[in-house]
Write a protein that holds these residues in place. Structure first.
Motif, PDB file in Angstrom:
ATOM      1  N   MET A   1      17.709  16.816  18.985  1.00  0.00           N
ATOM      2  CA  MET A   1      18.583  17.274  19.608  1.00  0.00           C
ATOM      3  C   MET A   1      19.217  18.028  21.222  1.00  0.00           C
ATOM      4  N   CYS A   2      17.390  18.415  21.136  1.00  0.00           N
ATOM      5  CA  CYS A   2      17.393  19.374  22.212  1.00  0.00           C
ATOM      6  C   CYS A   2      16.969  18.273  23.544  1.00  0.00           C
ATOM      7  N   TYR A   3      16.510  16.924  23.098  1.00  0.00           N
ATOM      8  CA  TYR A   3      16.074  16.427  24.149  1.00  0.00           C
ATOM      9  C   TYR A   3      17.289  15.544  25.262  1.00  0.00           C
ATOM     10  N   CYS A   4      18.438  15.725  25.129  1.00  0.00           N
ATOM     11  CA  CYS A   4      19.707  15.511  25.390  1.00  0.00           C
ATOM     12  C   CYS A   4      20.418  16.627  26.215  1.00  0.00           C
ATOM     13  N   ARG A   5      19.541  17.797  26.764  1.00  0.00           N
ATOM     14  CA  ARG A   5      20.492  19.025  27.344  1.00  0.00           C
ATOM     15  C   ARG A   5      19.441  19.153  27.904  1.00  0.00           C
ATOM     16  N   THR A   6      19.634  19.163  29.475  1.00  0.00           N
ATOM     17  CA  THR A   6      19.376  20.387  30.709  1.00  0.00           C
ATOM     18  C   THR A   6      18.524  21.409  30.115  1.00  0.00           C
ATOM     19  N   ARG A   7      17.912  21.807  31.977  1.00  0.00           N
ATOM     20  CA  ARG A   7      17.056  22.776  31.441  1.00  0.00           C
ATOM     21  C   ARG A   7      17.744  23.949  31.812  1.00  0.00           C
ATOM     22  N   ALA A   8      19.033  23.612  32.660  1.00  0.00           N
ATOM     23  CA  ALA A   8      20.118  24.786  32.948  1.00  0.00           C
ATOM     24  C   ALA A   8      21.016  24.642  31.492  1.00  0.00           C
ATOM     25  N   GLU A   9      21.691  24.748  30.808  1.00  0.00           N
ATOM     26  CA  GLU A   9      21.972  24.066  30.042  1.00  0.00           C
ATOM     27  C   GLU A   9      21.067  25.021  28.545  1.00  0.00           C
ATOM     28  N   LEU A  10      19.974  25.011  29.026  1.00  0.00           N
ATOM     29  CA  LEU A  10      19.451  25.535  27.461  1.00  0.00           C
ATOM     30  C   LEU A  10      19.260  27.351  28.186  1.00  0.00           C
ATOM     31  N   ASP A  11      19.345  27.313  29.190  1.00  0.00           N
ATOM     32  CA  ASP A  11      18.879  28.627  30.217  1.00  0.00           C
ATOM     33  C   ASP A  11      20.163  29.143  29.667  1.00  0.00           C
ATOM     34  N   PHE A  63      13.496  10.171  21.939  1.00  0.00           N
ATOM     35  CA  PHE A  63      12.727  10.908  20.762  1.00  0.00           C
ATOM     36  C   PHE A  63      13.695  11.383  19.865  1.00  0.00           C
ATOM     37  N   GLY A  64      14.905  11.515  20.674  1.00  0.00           N
ATOM     38  CA  GLY A  64      15.714  12.097  19.611  1.00  0.00           C
ATOM     39  C   GLY A  64      16.361  11.284  17.922  1.00  0.00           C
ATOM     40  N   ILE A  65      16.779   9.820  18.334  1.00  0.00           N
ATOM     41  CA  ILE A  65      16.608   9.158  17.463  1.00  0.00           C
ATOM     42  C   ILE A  65      15.025   8.805  16.509  1.00  0.00           C
ATOM     43  N   LEU A  66      13.812   9.066  16.740  1.00  0.00           N
ATOM     44  CA  LEU A  66      13.084   9.138  16.412  1.00  0.00           C
ATOM     45  C   LEU A  66      12.527  10.279  15.506  1.00  0.00           C
ATOM     46  N   PHE A  67      13.137  11.426  15.976  1.00  0.00           N
ATOM     47  CA  PHE A  67      12.486  12.699  15.300  1.00  0.00           C
ATOM     48  C   PHE A  67      13.899  12.805  14.126  1.00  0.00           C
ATOM     49  N   SER A  68      14.947  12.220  14.067  1.00  0.00           N
ATOM     50  CA  SER A  68      16.014  12.718  13.533  1.00  0.00           C
ATOM     51  C   SER A  68      15.230  11.502  12.571  1.00  0.00           C
ATOM     52  N   GLY A  78       0.979  13.789   2.996  1.00  0.00           N
ATOM     53  CA  GLY A  78       1.926  14.084   3.909  1.00  0.00           C
ATOM     54  C   GLY A  78       2.301  13.444   5.444  1.00  0.00           C
ATOM     55  N   ARG A  79       2.150  11.675   4.768  1.00  0.00           N
ATOM     56  CA  ARG A  79       1.741  11.207   6.162  1.00  0.00           C
ATOM     57  C   ARG A  79       3.164  10.438   6.457  1.00  0.00           C
ATOM     58  N   VAL A  80       3.608  10.164   8.324  1.00  0.00           N
ATOM     59  CA  VAL A  80       5.058   9.991   8.643  1.00  0.00           C
ATOM     60  C   VAL A  80       5.445   8.465   8.721  1.00  0.00           C
ATOM     61  N   ALA A  81       6.768   8.952   8.427  1.00  0.00           N
ATOM     62  CA  ALA A  81       6.858   7.318   8.174  1.00  0.00           C
ATOM     63  C   ALA A  81       8.533   7.267   9.158  1.00  0.00           C
ATOM     64  N   LEU A  82       8.592   5.832   9.797  1.00  0.00           N
ATOM     65  CA  LEU A  82       9.653   6.136  10.571  1.00  0.00           C
ATOM     66  C   LEU A  82      10.828   5.476   9.524  1.00  0.00           C
ATOM     67  N   VAL A  83      11.374   5.643   8.927  1.00  0.00           N
ATOM     68  CA  VAL A  83      12.494   5.433   7.814  1.00  0.00           C
ATOM     69  C   VAL A  83      14.646   6.099   8.812  1.00  0.00           C
TER      70      VAL A  83
END
Length: 308
Positions: A1-11, A63-68, A78-83
């Protein structure tokens, strides 16, 4: 989610929450990866990687899509898969359902912990995560008081004016810690590592022989940690934790009552809606994290009242 946010918004919106630092680090890491790929590959082969497709905006979105959709599979160590459809399942902390690899069908299967009626929504657990972690990775904050795994990081530090500052710092460094450390406060209480760190902070010079034991317990490197007990220091140690909580509560209250404005940047309607969503999620997170601080404050004050 926070991959699509700007530094200014996070600050602006996560200024009161410790999750801000992790969000910024994640974005920094992803942008660094993109810049490396752009310099080494994209820019050298523009016919294969046109900029209108392979740009920082689409990279962050990817990256947001990937991590979700990344899932750890218990049966595969515990290996990671893309589902691909995993993010269609909503999270609930009250279920023990999970996704795993099925050897017989050689596919990913969804195992529930109970029977469901036709048309009833099926939930999955994203893991025992705090509300901040859920916001950072999945873009939502559970309703206040509904996340039994909720926590907030409490930053504590040595006092540089302490006559034993150097000795205490050396003990911490020998055990892999620094003068400032963060420990998780949970709705159920605080970790013994935090109490050990607090003992070290408030301990007087005549207890210098205990500095190493306290630092080791704070770093979780000692088997004697559960028995760590300094009755003469307990009240001071709890007061130290209480003071840290109250300082953080003030920070959250200032943010929540101040009504942080939007960053002064031009934006279209879509960006404005996205910013409003982040602002609301950030407020929900701050309210939940402040609630844990209030609860810790109440427990410590109750403990002190019982002592008197």
């Amino acid at each position: 989610m926070c991959y699509c946010r700007t530094r200014a918004e996070l600050d602006a919106y996560l200024v009161a929450s410790p999750i801000r630092k992790r969000a910024i680090q994640r974005i920094t890491d992803v942008i660094g990866t993109y810049n490396d790929l752009r310099d080494r590959i994209f820019s050298r082969h523009p016919d294969l990687f046109p900029e209108e497709v392979y740009n920082i905006e689409t990279f962050l979105w990817s990256f947001g899509i990937l991590f979700s959709r990344l899932v750890r599979l218990p049966s595969m160590d515990g290996r990671v898969a893309l589902v691909p459809w995993a993010d269609m399942l909503n999270h609930s902390p009250e279920v023990e359902t999970f996704l795993d690899f099925d050897k017989s069908s050689r596919g990913i299967v969804f195992t529930t912990d109970r029977s469901y009626q036709p048309g009833e929504q099926v939930f999955i657990s994203y893991g025992k995560k705090s509300s901040g972690e859920l916001l950072l990775s999945y873009g939502f904050v559970p309703k206040e008081g509904t996340n039994p795994n909720d926590s907030v990081e409490l930053l504590v530090s040595l006092d540089k004016s302490d006559n034993c500052y150097k000795e205490k710092l050396q003990a911490l460094k020998r055990n892999g810690l620094s003068e400032s450390e963060s420990f998780p406060l949970r709705v159920t209480g605080w970790p013994v590592e935090l109490m050990a760190y607090a003992f070290l902070v408030v301990s007087p010079p005549d207890m210098s022989q205990c500095f190493e034991e306290m630092a080791a317990a704070a770093s979780n490197k000692t088997s004697s940690k559960p028995g760590l007990n300094y009755p003469d220091l307990e009240e001071q140690a709890l007061q130290f934790i209480l003071d840290c909580c109250e300082s953080n509560i003030e920070k959250y209250t200032k943010y929540l009552e101040g009504g942080a404005g939007s960053p002064e940047v031009p934006m279209n309607a879509k960006q404005a809606n996205r910013t409003l969503l982040l602002k609301q999620l950030a407020r929900d997170l701050c309210i939940s994290e402040r609630r844990i601080l209030y609860r810790t404050q109440y427990k410590i004050e109750g403990h002190e009242r019982r002592r008197t």
